[in-house]
Design an enzyme around this catalytic site. Structure first.
Site, PDB file in Angstrom:
ATOM      1  NE  ARG A 262      16.044  27.124  55.305  1.00 34.60           N
ATOM      2  CZ  ARG A 262      16.344  26.064  55.580  1.00 34.60           C
ATOM      3  NH1 ARG A 262      17.382  25.491  55.361  1.00 34.60           N
ATOM      4  NH2 ARG A 262      15.415  24.996  56.223  1.00 34.60           N
ATOM      5  NE  ARG A 277      24.312  27.106  49.407  1.00 32.61           N
ATOM      6  CZ  ARG A 277      24.129  26.319  50.711  1.00 32.61           C
ATOM      7  NH1 ARG A 277      23.601  26.977  51.947  1.00 32.61           N
ATOM      8  NH2 ARG A 277      24.781  25.281  51.195  1.00 32.61           N
ATOM      9  CD  GLU A 349      21.280  19.360  54.745  1.00 32.25           C
ATOM     10  OE1 GLU A 349      22.308  20.107  54.900  1.00 32.25           O
ATOM     11  OE2 GLU A 349      20.340  20.005  55.497  1.00 32.25           O
ATOM     12  CB  SER A 352      18.617  18.152  58.163  1.00 34.79           C
ATOM     13  OG  SER A 352      19.680  18.525  59.175  1.00 34.79           O
ATOM     14  NE  ARG A 391      19.752  21.506  48.943  1.00 40.92           N
ATOM     15  CZ  ARG A 391      20.299  21.874  49.778  1.00 40.92           C
ATOM     16  NH1 ARG A 391      20.864  20.787  50.847  1.00 40.92           N
ATOM     17  NH2 ARG A 391      20.972  23.050  50.218  1.00 40.92           N
TER      18      ARG A 391
END
Length: 426
Positions: A262, A277, A349, A352, A391
């Site tokens: 990303r 991130r 998070e 999802s 994560r």
RNA sequence: GGAGGGGUGGCAGAGUGGUCGAAUGCACCGGUCUUGAAAACCGGCGUCGGUUCACGCCGACCGCGGGUUCGAAUCCCGCCCCCUCCGCCA
């Protein structure tokens, strides 16, 4: 994409529901005008074509009998000009129409809390106690380098900011988590393992909704119409693009491990430290193709499969329903799983899980043939992280750190470490 | 990278300018026959869009996009994909 039937017959409701997601209501007016225009031109053009086809047939007959078709040819010539003019207009209208449709987000389900952003998200349940320590817990960006298992500087040296290199037990822990998650979902949850390409074409990204709107979030290969996948949702959901599958094969359940890439445009200054991130991270992804009637039951099931990973790893977490404003472009309803991170003193998070209903199915041409026969219908697509591996590694480091700086390895991962129960320095 | 072959309905496979959305076979669905089944026979069987209360009618689709022609699955151009051989390579 939303269905044209819906936009046409429920324009008012579409306007209200989309504006709760931040869509400019005037886009709906534009859509109505274009849709009407399209059908009107189409009617004209098809009528002209019908006439042209009839005349062409007559010309064939006349020629066979050795006659002279010149009178007819003159009329056909006129028709051709008219048709060409109308068709140019039609192509323009359709291009604008589909462009607009591709830019409209999905409608949210009625159970989704109204709100502009994450402040309106609703906590559904909290599982496990937040971890307590008799010492001051450290963040993973301190623990990792101290243990010599995460190296942020060397990640930056060979690639750049937001890249990390794992060494030794860090690399091994990442690999253990991938294997553990895949084993769990294939062995106990009935998913079929897939290893897809990590690079996809434009059509695939349009199919799942990343394009055309979110191009700046993606890494594109220079000189090619190829993109690095931002999530395995893209290759997995597009696997059956433009297919009509038999109802009997549903639900189709796929699980894949892939790296995800990303660009993180617009998140400058956010989560700059640590693994949270990254431009590249690893993820095990769950995707289901479901019958429309049971897709919300499938969402509960899929979310449960992701939760199971956290439970077995003994990580505290909570489940949150995203509000209308926080729900992603393609989703009708999304549950976020948030894991407790002692180093940040916050839930973050880690998964999802979304039901996209028929939104992606329409874009990607995912249909099924009902058992009873009859017309093909769009199926529903669901996806969820099961889980984001980086994560999860962060959560393990921070939650299972011991006073001496070493890390307790969760029971279920020990077989991947030759039976060891600790990650210690070195 | 070089040379050649090929992409037609769920599958196989005809079709090289004029009722071709497309023969035929298989598969599938319905029926006849049968105690039942099989076989045999009869019929049905693509997708999208427009229009219609409906029956239906119309348009488009033979990998994708252009072009030639009164008319294209069929001819021309570009692109994509697959296969074979050579080269290279993990």
């Amino acid at each position: 994409m939303l269905s044209r039937d819906y936009l046409r017959s429920e324009t008012q409701s579409a306007r209200t529901r989309l504006s709760s997601r931040g869509v400019d209501p005037s886009l709906l007016d534009r859509w109505v005008a274009l849709d009407f225009g399209r059908r009107s031109i189409l009617g004209d053009v098809e009528q002209l074509k019908q006439r042209r086809n009839e005349l062409s047939k007559q010309v064939g007959g006349i020629k066979r009998e050795g006659g002279d078709p010149d009178a007819l040819l003159a009329e056909v010539g006129e028709l051709k000009k008219k048709i060409a003019g109308h068709e140019d207009h039609l192509v323009e209208t359709e291009a604008e129409l589909t462009g607009l449709e591709l830019a409209l987000p999905n409608l949210t389900h009625e159970s989704v809390p109204m709100g502009a952003d994450e402040k309106s998200n609703r906590v559904e349940r909290t599982i496990g106690e937040t971890t307590s320590f008799d010492f001051e817990p450290k963040a993973h960006w301190d623990l990792g380098p101290q243990l010599g298992i995460l190296d942020f500087e060397r990640g930056a040296k060979i690639a750049g900011a937001r890249f990390t290199t794992y060494f030794g037990d860090g690399a091994r822990l990442e690999r253990a988590l991938i294997n553990f998650m895949l084993d769990l979902h294939t062995g106990e949850h009935g998913y079929r393992e897939v290893l897809p390409p990590f690079i996809v074409n434009r059509d695939a990204l349009v199919g799942t909704g990343q394009l055309p709107k979110f191009e700046e979030d993606l890494f594109k290969l220079r000189g090619h119409e190829y993109y690095l996948i931002p999530t395995a949702e893209v290759p997995l959901t597009n696997l059956h693009r433009d297919e009509i599958v038999e109802e009997a094969v549903l639900p189709i359940k796929y699980v894949a491990y892939t790296p995800c890439f990303r660009a993180e445009a617009g998140s400058y200054g956010k989560d700059v430290r640590g693994l949270i991130r990254q431009h590249q991270f690893q993820k095990v992804e769950l995707v289901q193709l479901s019958l429309p009637e049971i897709s919300y039951a499938a969402l509960e099931e899929l979310t449960g499969h992701a939760e199971r990973v956290l439970q077995v790893l003994e990580l505290p977490y909570r489940v949150v329903t995203l509000s209308t404003g926080d729900t992603g472009f393609s989703a009708a309803k999304t549950y976020d799983l948030e894991v407790w991170l002692p180093g940040q003193n916050a839930y973050r998070e880690i998964s999802s899980c979304s039901n996209c209903e028929a939104f992606q199915a329409r874009r990607a041409g995912l249909r099924y043939r009902p058992n009873t026969g009859g017309k093909p219908r769009y199926l529903h697509t669901l996806n969820g992280s099961g889980l984001a591996v980086g994560r999860t590694l962060v959560a393990i480091l921070e939650n299972f750190q011991l006073g001496d700086g070493s890390i307790r390895i969760p029971e279920v991962l020990r077989s991947y470490f030759g039976g060891r129960d600790r990650i210690a320095s070195g």
